[in-house]
Design an enzyme around this catalytic site. Structure first.
Site, PDB file in Angstrom:
ATOM      1  N   GLU A 110       0.926  -0.893  -1.183  1.00 22.50           N
ATOM      2  CA  GLU A 110      -0.500  -0.563  -1.107  1.00 22.50           C
ATOM      3  C   GLU A 110      -0.677   0.947  -0.960  1.00 22.50           C
ATOM      4  O   GLU A 110      -1.457   1.574  -1.680  1.00 22.50           O
ATOM      5  CB  GLU A 110      -1.120  -1.295   0.081  1.00 22.50           C
ATOM      6  CG  GLU A 110      -2.594  -0.982   0.308  1.00 22.50           C
ATOM      7  CD  GLU A 110      -3.109  -1.553   1.606  1.00 22.50           C
ATOM      8  OE1 GLU A 110      -4.338  -1.715   1.720  1.00 22.50           O
ATOM      9  OE2 GLU A 110      -2.301  -1.822   2.526  1.00 22.50           O
ATOM     10  N   HIS A 111       0.032   1.553   0.001  1.00 30.03           N
ATOM     11  CA  HIS A 111      -0.005   3.000   0.229  1.00 30.03           C
ATOM     12  C   HIS A 111       1.397   3.570   0.015  1.00 30.03           C
ATOM     13  O   HIS A 111       2.350   3.063   0.614  1.00 30.03           O
ATOM     14  CB  HIS A 111      -0.435   3.339   1.660  1.00 30.03           C
ATOM     15  CG  HIS A 111      -1.731   2.717   2.096  1.00 30.03           C
ATOM     16  ND1 HIS A 111      -1.777   1.541   2.843  1.00 30.03           N
ATOM     17  CD2 HIS A 111      -3.009   3.091   1.904  1.00 30.03           C
ATOM     18  CE1 HIS A 111      -3.040   1.243   3.094  1.00 30.03           C
ATOM     19  NE2 HIS A 111      -3.816   2.165   2.532  1.00 30.03           N
ATOM     20  N   GLN A 115      -0.036   2.347  10.420  1.00 32.21           N
ATOM     21  CA  GLN A 115      -0.283   1.197   9.557  1.00 32.21           C
ATOM     22  C   GLN A 115       0.152  -0.104  10.218  1.00 32.21           C
ATOM     23  O   GLN A 115      -0.445  -1.156   9.993  1.00 32.21           O
ATOM     24  CB  GLN A 115       0.431   1.392   8.221  1.00 32.21           C
ATOM     25  CG  GLN A 115      -0.139   2.524   7.383  1.00 32.21           C
ATOM     26  CD  GLN A 115      -1.648   2.424   7.191  1.00 32.21           C
ATOM     27  OE1 GLN A 115      -2.152   1.416   6.703  1.00 32.21           O
ATOM     28  NE2 GLN A 115      -2.368   3.468   7.599  1.00 32.21           N
ATOM     29  N   HIS A 165      -2.452  -2.284  12.351  1.00 31.10           N
ATOM     30  CA  HIS A 165      -3.483  -3.113  11.736  1.00 31.10           C
ATOM     31  C   HIS A 165      -3.291  -4.593  12.054  1.00 31.10           C
ATOM     32  O   HIS A 165      -4.252  -5.306  12.357  1.00 31.10           O
ATOM     33  CB  HIS A 165      -3.452  -2.947  10.206  1.00 31.10           C
ATOM     34  CG  HIS A 165      -4.223  -1.777   9.699  1.00 31.10           C
ATOM     35  ND1 HIS A 165      -5.583  -1.681   9.806  1.00 31.10           N
ATOM     36  CD2 HIS A 165      -3.813  -0.662   9.051  1.00 31.10           C
ATOM     37  CE1 HIS A 165      -5.985  -0.547   9.256  1.00 31.10           C
ATOM     38  NE2 HIS A 165      -4.933   0.083   8.789  1.00 31.10           N
ATOM     39  N   HIS A 195     -17.063 -19.105 -41.487  1.00 38.14           N
ATOM     40  CA  HIS A 195     -16.998 -17.671 -41.208  1.00 38.14           C
ATOM     41  C   HIS A 195     -16.899 -16.891 -42.520  1.00 38.14           C
ATOM     42  O   HIS A 195     -17.553 -15.850 -42.704  1.00 38.14           O
ATOM     43  CB  HIS A 195     -15.781 -17.357 -40.332  1.00 38.14           C
ATOM     44  CG  HIS A 195     -15.950 -17.691 -38.889  1.00 38.14           C
ATOM     45  ND1 HIS A 195     -16.075 -18.978 -38.428  1.00 38.14           N
ATOM     46  CD2 HIS A 195     -16.006 -16.900 -37.783  1.00 38.14           C
ATOM     47  CE1 HIS A 195     -16.204 -18.972 -37.118  1.00 38.14           C
ATOM     48  NE2 HIS A 195     -16.155 -17.712 -36.692  1.00 38.14           N
ATOM     49  N   ASP A 213      -7.761   6.076   4.700  1.00 41.71           N
ATOM     50  CA  ASP A 213      -8.410   4.910   5.295  1.00 41.71           C
ATOM     51  C   ASP A 213      -9.878   5.179   5.607  1.00 41.71           C
ATOM     52  O   ASP A 213     -10.684   4.246   5.636  1.00 41.71           O
ATOM     53  CB  ASP A 213      -7.705   4.509   6.590  1.00 41.71           C
ATOM     54  CG  ASP A 213      -6.393   3.780   6.334  1.00 41.71           C
ATOM     55  OD1 ASP A 213      -6.190   3.313   5.197  1.00 41.71           O
ATOM     56  OD2 ASP A 213      -5.574   3.686   7.266  1.00 41.71           O
TER      57      ASP A 213
END
Length: 790
Positions: free
Chosen positions: A328-329, A259, A262, A421, A362
Site C-alpha cells: 500500500e505504502h 503504520q 493502525h 449489422h 495519511d
C-alpha cells in the site's frame, strides 16, 4: 526476543513468506457468513435493522439515524482551533491535488468526417464510510468527500459509527462540514454499506461506496459489488520501507511503528540494503520507542505477526521484492529515490526520501490515503477524482465518411455472422454511389477547440445614444492631469513599446493602496486580470464558482479557459450562500463586491469566512469599491488565497484606456503576472493613469461624492414614482420593472427617447430589472422624464 521477525529476502522461511505475502486476514469464512446475514437484515427491515445493530454493536439507542446539520456545525465550532486549522489545511491540499486530476473533455477527428469525443460526468450520489472503532478518522472523511465534491457529485453522504451520545465523533462531524458532505448518518459497519447500497427509509441508495473499514465493512463492499461500485477491496494498513546506509534508523523505526499502530493486522516491513549494522540499529530503535507508545499492545501484535526487518544484497533485489510484495505504502529511504522511481510499478503510493513521511501522506500532502492493500496494488489504483466520474463517448460520422466506413464494417459484420449489422452499414454506404464526394481539404473547416464550440463573443448590447446610462462608467469627464497627458503626449509614449509589465504604473497603484509593488498586477482592464487569474489557477475541467446574478463575463472567461461554471444563488436578502460556495470546491471562487448588477455590498463577515474556508482562490472584484467607502485590500495582504481586482474605469473615468489591476500576496500576484503576458497596458494609457493616481485624487473624491448624492436623490425619486430600486453601494441603481412590460421592452422604449440603460431580464430573486448609471443630475432628470412616459 525481538518483537519483529528478521531474515534475508533471498532465503525467507516458508512461514515468514506466508505471513508477508498472504495478508487477506483471518476468519474470512465467519466474516462472509455474518456479513451476508447483515445485508439481508438491512434489505428486509431497513432502518429497524440499523437501529438494532447500533444497539447491539455500538451500545447506543438511536432516536434518529441522520445527524442534524446543526449538530455537525456545532461540532465544528467546538473542536480545538488547532485541530480545525489542521483539518482545513489538509482539506486545501486534498482539493488542490484532486482538482489537478480532473480529465478534460475531448473531441478528435480520427479520419476525415469521423469525429469521436469523450466527456466526463459526475456520479449522482456517493457514500463515504468513515471508520470508528479503535479511533476516529476525520482524515478518511476528507479523503472521500473532497474528491467527490471536486468531481461534481450531486449528493455525498457520510456514514460513521455512533458514539455514546448517538452521533459520530465531533471531529468526524467537523470534517464533514469542512469537506462539504451533504448528509451524515450515525450508522457503522457492514450495515452502513448495505444501507448505502440498498437504500432504507432514511438513507438513500447511492451509486458508489468508498472508504476504508474493518473486515466486515470490506466484506460488505465485496458482496454488494454489482449493486454498487466500490473503490477497491482493502484491508489493514501496510508499509514497505527500502533503506540504505544513508537512512536514519530512528526514522525507519518510527515509520514502522506508525503504520503498525493502525491495526493488529497491519503490515510493517523494512528491507535494508547491504547494511547489517543499520538493521541492528533499527531493531534497537524499535525496542526503545515501543514502550513509549500509548497503543503499544496493537503495535506489538502487528509487528510480531506481520512485521519484518529483512536484508537485501542490492537495490535491484530490494526493488524486485517490492514488486512482488506490492505494498500500500512504499517508502524509498535511499540515497537517490527519484532515480529508482521509474522502476517501481506496483505500489499504492510511493514516498521519495527520508523526509517524506508516510504520516504526511495519511493526512496533509493532498494525495489520497485510500489505497489498495493485500498485494492489490498490482491491479488497483488509489482513490482519485476519476472514481467519482463516469465517461460517455460520442461519435459523429458524416455522409461522405459513412461511404468509406460501410465496406470494412460490412466485411467484419459478415465475418462475425451478423448480417443485420452488415445491412445497417450498407445502407449508409450509398452516399458514395450518389456522388457525395469528400470535400477538398482546402474547403474543410479547421478543427476547433471543444471548449469554444458553444462560446459566443461577449456582447453587452450597447449602441450610440444621446444619454448613455448603460455601462457604469464615469459620466463626469476625465481627470485633469490625465487629460493633460492625453492632450499633448510625449512622442515616445506612442512610437515606442511600453514597459513590459507597466512597472511605473504598478508603483503608483502600490502607493495608492499602501502595499508593496510586488503585490500589484496590472492589465488591459479588470476583465483581462480575471481572464489571467483563471488561466493561472484553473486546469481544464476545474470549477469556477460565483454567486448569481453577477458580472456576466465571469462565466465566459471560465468557459474560455475550459473550466466549469458553478452558479450559487443568493440567499434571501441578496446575501452570499457561503456554505454552498465552499461546498463547490472550486479552483476559483468569484465575488463582486459591491455586486454587479444589484449594487449590494456583502457583509465583511461572509467574505472573511469564505477566505478562511475555501479550497481554492477567492477573487473579490472591487470595481465599484470607491463608491462603497470600504474594501478588503487588508484581507488580500493577509491571506495566500485572496485576490482583489480593481479598475480605473469607474471612479477614475479612464474606461477607454482599459486599465485594471489586482492586489494580492506577492506569491499570488506573480502567478497572475505569469499568466497575463507582456505589454498589456499601452504607454499612453500608463502615463495618463499615473498622472490621475498621483495628481487627481481630489477630483476623483469630489465626483464620487457627487455620484453618491445623486444616487440617493434618484433612489428617492424612483421610489416615489413607483419604481423602488435595490439599495446600492455602487455608481448605479438596479430598478425592478413591471412584469407586464419586461426589462427588454422598457429599455427599447427608453432608447426611442434617446436614453440607454441596461436590461437584466429574469434575475434570480428579483425578476426583470434595468440598471441605471448615476451621473450629473440633469441626466438623471432626463432619464426620469423618459421613464415616466414608459
Amino acid at each position: 526476543m525481538s518483537v519483529i521477525a528478521t531474515g534475508c529476502i533471498e532465503s525467507l522461511t516458508p512461514s515468514l513468506r506466508a505471513a508477508l505475502f498472504e495478508r487477506a486476514g483471518s476468519n474470512a469464512v465467519d466474516v462472509e457468513v455474518a456479513v451476508r446475514g447483515i445485508i439481508e437484515d438491512v434489505r428486509n427491515r431497513g432502518d429497524t435493522a440499523l437501529r438494532a445493530m447500533a444497539e447491539s454493536f455500538d451500545g447506543v439507542v438511536l432516536e434518529q439515524l441522520e445527524v442534524p446539520r446543526k449538530v455537525c456545525e456545532d461540532a465544528l465550532a467546538s473542536i480545538d482551533p488547532a485541530v480545525r486549522a489542521a483539518l482545513q489545511y489538509a482539506a486545501n491540499s486534498i482539493a488542490t491535488f484532486h482538482r489537478a486530476q480532473m480529465p478534460a473533455d475531448f473531441e478528435i477527428e480520427v479520419q476525415p468526417g469521423v469525429r469521436l469525443g469523450r466527456r466526463a460526468e459526475p456520479l449522482d450520489s456517493v457514500g463515504v464510510y468513515a471508520p470508528g472503532g479503535r479511533a476516529a478518522y476525520p482524515s478518511s472523511v476528507l479523503m472521500g468527500v473532497i474528491p467527490a465534491r471536486v468531481a461534481g457529485v450531486l449528493d455525498v453522504i457520510v456514514c460513521s459509527p455512533p458514539g455514546a451520545d448517538g452521533f459520530p465523533s465531533p471531529v468526524v462531524l467537523a470534517a464533514c462540514v469542512i469537506a462539504g458532505a451533504h448528509r451524515v448518518f450515525a450508522v457503522g459497519g457492514a450495515g452502513a454499506v448495505a444501507a448505502l447500497a440498498l437504500g432504507t427509509e432514511s438513507i438513500p441508495a447511492v451509486a458508489r461506496v468508498i472508504g476504508p473499514g474493518n473486515a466486515y465493512v470490506m466484506e460488505a463492499k465485496r458482496q454488494l459489488t454489482g449493486v454498487i461500485a466500490i473503490d477497491s477491496p482493502a484491508g489493514p494498513s501496510e508499509v514497505l520501507i527500502i533503506a540504505d546506509t544513508s537512512a536514519d534508523p530512528e526514522l525507519i523505526a518510527a515509520e514502522l511503528i506508525a503504520q503498525a499502530e493502525h491495526d493488529p493486522d497491519a503490515a510493517a516491513v523494512a528491507v535494508i540494503i547491504d547494511a547489517p549494522a543499520l538493521r541492528i540499529a533499527v531493531l534497537a530503535q524499535i525496542e526503545r520507542l515501543l514502550p513509549l507508545q500509548p497503543r503499544q499492545d496493537i503495535i506489538r501484535m502487528s509487528l510480531s505477526t506481520r512485521g519484518a526487518l529483512l536484508d537485501a544484497q542490492t537495490l535491484d533485489a530490494a526493488l524486485a521484492f517490492a514488486e512482488e510484495y506490492a505494498p500500500e505504502h512504499l517508502s524509498l529511504m535511499i540515497e537517490a529515490p527519484r532515480a529508482a522511481l521509474p522502476r517501481v510499478r506496483r505500489a499504492g503510493t510511493i514516498f521519495l526520501g527520508a523526509s517524506s513521511s508516510v504520516a504526511f501522506g495519511d493526512y496533509v500532502t493532498g494525495a489520497n490515503h485510500v489505497l489498495p492493500t493485500n498485494r492489490l496494488a498490482r491491479s488497483y489504483s488509489g482513490l482519485s477524482t476519476l472514481d467519482f466520474l463516469r465517461f460517455a463517448t460520442y461519435q459523429e460520422v458524416s455522409a461522405f465518411a459513412a461511404a468509406d466506413l460501410a465496406a470494412p464494417a460490412r466485411v467484419l459484420a459478415n465475418a462475425e455472422g451478423l448480417p443485420a449489422h452488415a445491412y445497417a452499414a450498407e445502407l449508409r454506404g450509398g452516399a458514395g454511389d450518389m456522388g457525395d464526394a469528400m470535400p477538398a481539404s482546402s474547403s474543410r473547416t479547421p478543427r476547433l477547440r471543444t471548449a469554444y464550440r458553444d462560446i459566443r463573443p461577449y456582447e453587452p448590447g450597447r449602441s450610440p445614444c444621446a444619454v448613455d446610462l448603460s455601462d457604469n462608467t464615469n459620466l463626469h469627464g476625465i481627470p485633469p492631469a490625465a487629460a493633460n497627458v492625453l492632450a499633448a503626449p510625449a512622442p515616445a509614449l506612442v512610437t515606442r513599446y511600453p514597459t513590459v509589465y507597466g512597472r511605473d504604473l504598478t508603483a503608483a497603484l502600490a502607493e495608492r493602496h499602501g502595499v508593496p509593488a510586488a503585490s500589484i498586477v496590472n492589465g488591459c482592464g479588470s476583465d483581462d486580470i480575471l481572464d489571467a487569474i483563471m488561466r493561472a489557477f484553473c486546469d481544464p475541467s476545474d470549477a469556477v464558482a460565483f454567486a448569481t446574478p453577477t458580472f456576466g463575463v465571469v462565466d465566459l472567461f471560465a468557459r474560455m479557459n475550459s473550466a466549469r461554471s458553478i452558479t450559487v444563488p443568493h440567499l434571501p436578502g441578496h446575501a452570499l450562500d457561503v456554505q454552498r460556495l465552499v461546498a463547490a470546491s472550486a479552483a476559483v471562487t468569484y465575488v463582486c463586491r459591491p455586486n454587479n448588477p444589484t449594487g449590494i455590498v456583502y457583509e465583511r463577515g461572509a467574505i472573511d469566512l469564505l477566505a478562511a474556508s475555501l479550497h481554492g482562490v477567492l477573487v473579490i472584484d472591487e470595481a465599484y469599491a470607491d463608491y462603497a467607502g470600504e474594501d478588503v485590500i487588508d484581507l488580500a495582504m493577509s491571506s495566500e488565497r485572496v485576490i482583489v481586482v480593481r479598475t480605473l474605469s469607474k471612479a477614475f473615468g479612464l474606461a477607454g484606456l482599459r486599465i485594471g489591476y489586482a492586489v494580492a500576496s506577492p506569491r499570488l500576484a506573480l502567478e497572475v503576472e505569469k499568466a497575463r503576458g507582456p505589454y498589456k497596458v499601452g504607454g499612453l494609457a500608463e502615463a495618463a493613469a499615473i498622472a490621475a493616481l498621483r495628481h487627481d485624487r481630489s477630483w476623483v473624491d469630489a465626483h464620487v461624492g457627487e455620484v453618491l448624492l445623486n444616487r440617493d436623490r434618484l433612489f428617492t425619486a424612483l421610489a416615489a414614482m413607483g419604481f423602488p430600486p435595490i439599495p446600492s453601494a455602487a455608481n448605479f441603481l438596479l430598478v425592478p420593472v413591471p412584469v407586464e412590460l419586461g426589462a427588454v421592452e422598457v429599455v427599447a422604449r427608453l432608447r426611442r427617447q434617446g436614453i440607454a440603460v441596461r436590461a437584466f431580464p429574469d434575475l434570480p430573486g428579483i425578476g426583470d430589472a434595468i440598471r441605471v448609471t448615476i451621473g450629473p443630475w440633469p441626466l438623471m432628470e432626463r432619464f426620469m422624464t423618459a421613464l415616466a412616459t414608459v
